[in-house]
Write a protein that holds these residues in place. Structure first.
Motif, PDB file in Angstrom:
ATOM      1  N   ARG A  11      37.547  -0.595  20.812  1.00 18.26           N
ATOM      2  CA  ARG A  11      37.818  -0.963  22.211  1.00 18.26           C
ATOM      3  C   ARG A  11      38.487   0.169  22.982  1.00 18.26           C
ATOM      4  O   ARG A  11      38.444   0.198  24.215  1.00 18.26           O
ATOM      5  CB  ARG A  11      38.706  -2.207  22.265  1.00 18.26           C
ATOM      6  N   LEU A  12      39.123   1.099  22.269  1.00 18.55           N
ATOM      7  CA  LEU A  12      39.798   2.216  22.926  1.00 18.55           C
ATOM      8  C   LEU A  12      38.870   3.399  23.181  1.00 18.55           C
ATOM      9  O   LEU A  12      39.306   4.440  23.665  1.00 18.55           O
ATOM     10  CB  LEU A  12      41.000   2.667  22.089  1.00 18.55           C
ATOM     11  N   ARG A  13      37.604   3.259  22.805  1.00 22.37           N
ATOM     12  CA  ARG A  13      36.564   4.257  23.079  1.00 22.37           C
ATOM     13  C   ARG A  13      36.935   5.667  22.595  1.00 22.37           C
ATOM     14  O   ARG A  13      37.013   6.621  23.391  1.00 22.37           O
ATOM     15  CB  ARG A  13      36.226   4.288  24.566  1.00 22.37           C
ATOM     16  N   PRO A  14      37.177   5.816  21.308  1.00 22.51           N
ATOM     17  CA  PRO A  14      37.515   7.157  20.804  1.00 22.51           C
ATOM     18  C   PRO A  14      36.317   8.093  20.853  1.00 22.51           C
ATOM     19  O   PRO A  14      35.163   7.676  20.784  1.00 22.51           O
ATOM     20  CB  PRO A  14      37.940   6.879  19.364  1.00 22.51           C
ATOM     21  N   ASP A  15      36.629   9.378  20.962  1.00 24.66           N
ATOM     22  CA  ASP A  15      35.594  10.405  20.891  1.00 24.66           C
ATOM     23  C   ASP A  15      35.314  10.831  19.461  1.00 24.66           C
ATOM     24  O   ASP A  15      34.257  11.418  19.183  1.00 24.66           O
ATOM     25  CB  ASP A  15      36.040  11.631  21.694  1.00 24.66           C
ATOM     26  N   LEU A  16      36.257  10.551  18.561  1.00 21.40           N
ATOM     27  CA  LEU A  16      36.108  10.987  17.169  1.00 21.40           C
ATOM     28  C   LEU A  16      36.954  10.097  16.279  1.00 21.40           C
ATOM     29  O   LEU A  16      38.077   9.726  16.645  1.00 21.40           O
ATOM     30  CB  LEU A  16      36.531  12.443  17.028  1.00 21.40           C
ATOM     31  N   LEU A  17      36.414   9.751  15.113  1.00 21.54           N
ATOM     32  CA  LEU A  17      37.148   8.999  14.094  1.00 21.54           C
ATOM     33  C   LEU A  17      37.480   9.925  12.935  1.00 21.54           C
ATOM     34  O   LEU A  17      36.586  10.561  12.366  1.00 21.54           O
ATOM     35  CB  LEU A  17      36.319   7.815  13.595  1.00 21.54           C
ATOM     36  N   LEU A  18      38.761   9.994  12.571  1.00 17.11           N
ATOM     37  CA  LEU A  18      39.254  10.812  11.471  1.00 17.11           C
ATOM     38  C   LEU A  18      39.753   9.892  10.365  1.00 17.11           C
ATOM     39  O   LEU A  18      40.578   9.005  10.613  1.00 17.11           O
ATOM     40  CB  LEU A  18      40.399  11.710  11.960  1.00 17.11           C
ATOM     41  N   VAL A  19      39.276  10.108   9.144  1.00 18.39           N
ATOM     42  CA  VAL A  19      39.641   9.278   7.992  1.00 18.39           C
ATOM     43  C   VAL A  19      40.353  10.168   6.981  1.00 18.39           C
ATOM     44  O   VAL A  19      39.749  11.099   6.433  1.00 18.39           O
ATOM     45  CB  VAL A  19      38.402   8.619   7.358  1.00 18.39           C
ATOM     46  N   THR A  20      41.639   9.876   6.711  1.00 18.33           N
ATOM     47  CA  THR A  20      42.463  10.804   5.929  1.00 18.33           C
ATOM     48  C   THR A  20      42.707  10.334   4.497  1.00 18.33           C
ATOM     49  O   THR A  20      43.824  10.367   4.003  1.00 18.33           O
ATOM     50  CB  THR A  20      43.793  11.088   6.648  1.00 18.33           C
ATOM     51  N   GLY A  21      41.651   9.922   3.830  1.00 18.66           N
ATOM     52  CA  GLY A  21      41.712   9.770   2.385  1.00 18.66           C
ATOM     53  C   GLY A  21      42.046   8.404   1.833  1.00 18.66           C
ATOM     54  O   GLY A  21      42.417   7.483   2.548  1.00 18.66           O
ATOM     55  N   ASP A  22      41.906   8.306   0.502  1.00 18.35           N
ATOM     56  CA  ASP A  22      42.001   7.044  -0.235  1.00 18.35           C
ATOM     57  C   ASP A  22      41.083   6.003   0.400  1.00 18.35           C
ATOM     58  O   ASP A  22      41.479   4.869   0.669  1.00 18.35           O
ATOM     59  CB  ASP A  22      43.447   6.555  -0.327  1.00 18.35           C
ATOM     60  N   VAL A  23      39.853   6.429   0.598  1.00 21.54           N
ATOM     61  CA  VAL A  23      38.829   5.529   1.123  1.00 21.54           C
ATOM     62  C   VAL A  23      38.516   4.450   0.094  1.00 21.54           C
ATOM     63  O   VAL A  23      38.310   3.288   0.432  1.00 21.54           O
ATOM     64  CB  VAL A  23      37.560   6.327   1.486  1.00 21.54           C
ATOM     65  N   SER A  24      38.488   4.844  -1.168  1.00 18.75           N
ATOM     66  CA  SER A  24      38.130   3.932  -2.255  1.00 18.75           C
ATOM     67  C   SER A  24      39.330   3.642  -3.146  1.00 18.75           C
ATOM     68  O   SER A  24      40.251   4.463  -3.257  1.00 18.75           O
ATOM     69  CB  SER A  24      37.013   4.552  -3.100  1.00 18.75           C
ATOM     70  N   GLN A  25      39.286   2.479  -3.779  1.00 23.25           N
ATOM     71  CA  GLN A  25      40.248   2.143  -4.826  1.00 23.25           C
ATOM     72  C   GLN A  25      39.611   2.289  -6.205  1.00 23.25           C
ATOM     73  O   GLN A  25      40.252   2.751  -7.137  1.00 23.25           O
ATOM     74  CB  GLN A  25      40.761   0.716  -4.637  1.00 23.25           C
ATOM     75  N   ASP A  26      38.337   1.887  -6.318  1.00 21.54           N
ATOM     76  CA  ASP A  26      37.693   1.912  -7.641  1.00 21.54           C
ATOM     77  C   ASP A  26      36.783   3.122  -7.842  1.00 21.54           C
ATOM     78  O   ASP A  26      36.126   3.245  -8.875  1.00 21.54           O
ATOM     79  CB  ASP A  26      36.922   0.618  -7.898  1.00 21.54           C
ATOM     80  N   GLU A  27      36.710   4.028  -6.860  1.00 21.27           N
ATOM     81  CA  GLU A  27      35.958   5.284  -6.968  1.00 21.27           C
ATOM     82  C   GLU A  27      34.486   5.040  -7.309  1.00 21.27           C
ATOM     83  O   GLU A  27      33.900   5.752  -8.117  1.00 21.27           O
ATOM     84  CB  GLU A  27      36.607   6.217  -7.998  1.00 21.27           C
ATOM     85  N   THR A  28      33.870   4.084  -6.665  1.00 16.87           N
ATOM     86  CA  THR A  28      32.462   3.768  -6.910  1.00 16.87           C
ATOM     87  C   THR A  28      31.608   4.217  -5.727  1.00 16.87           C
ATOM     88  O   THR A  28      32.065   4.197  -4.577  1.00 16.87           O
ATOM     89  CB  THR A  28      32.265   2.257  -7.099  1.00 16.87           C
ATOM     90  N   PRO A  29      30.341   4.573  -5.983  1.00 20.23           N
ATOM     91  CA  PRO A  29      29.452   4.895  -4.867  1.00 20.23           C
ATOM     92  C   PRO A  29      29.343   3.759  -3.848  1.00 20.23           C
ATOM     93  O   PRO A  29      29.289   4.009  -2.641  1.00 20.23           O
ATOM     94  CB  PRO A  29      28.117   5.166  -5.559  1.00 20.23           C
ATOM     95  N   ALA A  30      29.327   2.527  -4.341  1.00 23.87           N
ATOM     96  CA  ALA A  30      29.190   1.390  -3.426  1.00 23.87           C
ATOM     97  C   ALA A  30      30.364   1.296  -2.462  1.00 23.87           C
ATOM     98  O   ALA A  30      30.187   0.933  -1.290  1.00 23.87           O
ATOM     99  CB  ALA A  30      29.051   0.089  -4.217  1.00 23.87           C
ATOM    100  N   SER A  31      31.567   1.615  -2.924  1.00 26.95           N
ATOM    101  CA  SER A  31      32.729   1.533  -2.030  1.00 26.95           C
ATOM    102  C   SER A  31      32.592   2.515  -0.877  1.00 26.95           C
ATOM    103  O   SER A  31      32.973   2.208   0.264  1.00 26.95           O
ATOM    104  CB  SER A  31      34.031   1.781  -2.807  1.00 26.95           C
ATOM    105  N   TYR A  32      32.027   3.698  -1.136  1.00 26.39           N
ATOM    106  CA  TYR A  32      31.842   4.677  -0.073  1.00 26.39           C
ATOM    107  C   TYR A  32      30.704   4.284   0.865  1.00 26.39           C
ATOM    108  O   TYR A  32      30.752   4.589   2.063  1.00 26.39           O
ATOM    109  CB  TYR A  32      31.626   6.067  -0.671  1.00 26.39           C
ATOM    110  N   ARG A  33      29.704   3.593   0.345  1.00 22.87           N
ATOM    111  CA  ARG A  33      28.652   3.102   1.228  1.00 22.87           C
ATOM    112  C   ARG A  33      29.201   2.035   2.181  1.00 22.87           C
ATOM    113  O   ARG A  33      28.853   2.014   3.371  1.00 22.87           O
ATOM    114  CB  ARG A  33      27.487   2.543   0.407  1.00 22.87           C
ATOM    115  N   HIS A  34      30.059   1.144   1.662  1.00 29.88           N
ATOM    116  CA  HIS A  34      30.708   0.167   2.540  1.00 29.88           C
ATOM    117  C   HIS A  34      31.486   0.878   3.650  1.00 29.88           C
ATOM    118  O   HIS A  34      31.438   0.493   4.822  1.00 29.88           O
ATOM    119  CB  HIS A  34      31.681  -0.714   1.745  1.00 29.88           C
TER     120      HIS A  34
END
Length: 244
Positions: free
Chosen positions: A37-60
């Motif tokens: 809703r805040l209309r960002p120009d860029l999304l930054l993701v700073t790690g620990d995306v996954s807990q179980d380190e699976t390919p499926a978690s990164y696809r989600h």
């Protein structure tokens, strides 16, 4: 330009898997819905995306981030599997933000919870800063200074002092954006050429209790994200919390 930072999603292959205080994928969707809703120009993701380190978690994660309708970029945390991440989306060392630049550092030490840059990455950082004097943001997973929580400070950036020594001759660095700590944080480091702000950001999943000497969940806090507005050479930032 408006950036949104999210961090510490801790997703599983099972989209209904629970964390200590909720369902991480559901919470990520709620946070991103709010941030969109805040209309960002860029999304930054700073790690620990996954807990179980699976390919499926990164696809989600990639599916959720792509729904933001703006470019998105990520870097790994201590819980992440770098190869599985890059199979889904490449890493970038630097982003051109027009009047600004964003440097993205990998602080992982494989198999360990703490972070470290090491001599080679620090030398590359110094070279990069020498080549471009535009106002600069640095993003990394581990915080480069103590946050006042003993157990977390023990697993921060082990070579933090070397990091600050590397930044010292380069006054164009204005702020560091980090993850890892699962809580809002504002700090600063005074260097010979000026002060560098350090901003920590709430997790999209469980929040950690600030100031606790031992690991503890903050049951009263909510997931959130950080907004960073860049206007000329001026930086404005704040944290948004999201009701579940």
């Amino acid at each position: 330009m408006r950036l949104v930072q999210v961090t510490d999603c801790h997703l599983h292959a099972d989209p209904e898997a629970r964390s200590r205080a909720g369902v991480p994928l559901r919470q990520l969707h709620r946070v991103l819905e709010h941030a969109r809703r805040l209309r960002p120009d860029l999304l930054l993701v700073t790690g620990d995306v996954s807990q179980d380190e699976t390919p499926a978690s990164y696809r989600h994660a990639a599916e959720a981030f792509s729904a933001m309708e703006c470019p998105w970029f990520w870097l790994p945390g201590n819980h992440d599997h770098g190869d599985f991440m890059t199979e889904t989306r490449d890493f970038h060392d630097e982003l051109d933000l027009g009047a600004w630049r964003l440097l993205m550092l990998d602080t992982r030490v494989l198999g360990r919870p703490h972070g470290e840059l090491g001599a080679e990455r620090l030398a590359d950082l110094a070279d990069s800063l020498t080549l471009d004097e535009r106002p600069t943001l640095v993003a990394m997973h581990h915080p480069p200074l103590a946050i006042g929580s003993a157990w977390m400070d023990a697993i921060g950036l082990a070579d933090g002092e070397a990091f600050w020594e590397t930044l010292a001759p380069h006054p164009q660095v204005k702020a560091v954006l980090c993850g890892h700590i699962h809580q809002a944080f504002v700090g600063a480091r005074r260097l010979p050429e000026g002060e560098v702000a350090v901003y920590g950001t709430p997790a999209t999943t469980d929040q950690f209790l600030g100031g606790s000497p031992e690991f503890a969940i903050d049951q009263a806090s909510r997931p959130g994200y950080r907004v960073i507005d860049l206007d000329g050479e001026r930086l404005t930032t704040w944290v948004e919390r999201v009701d579940l």
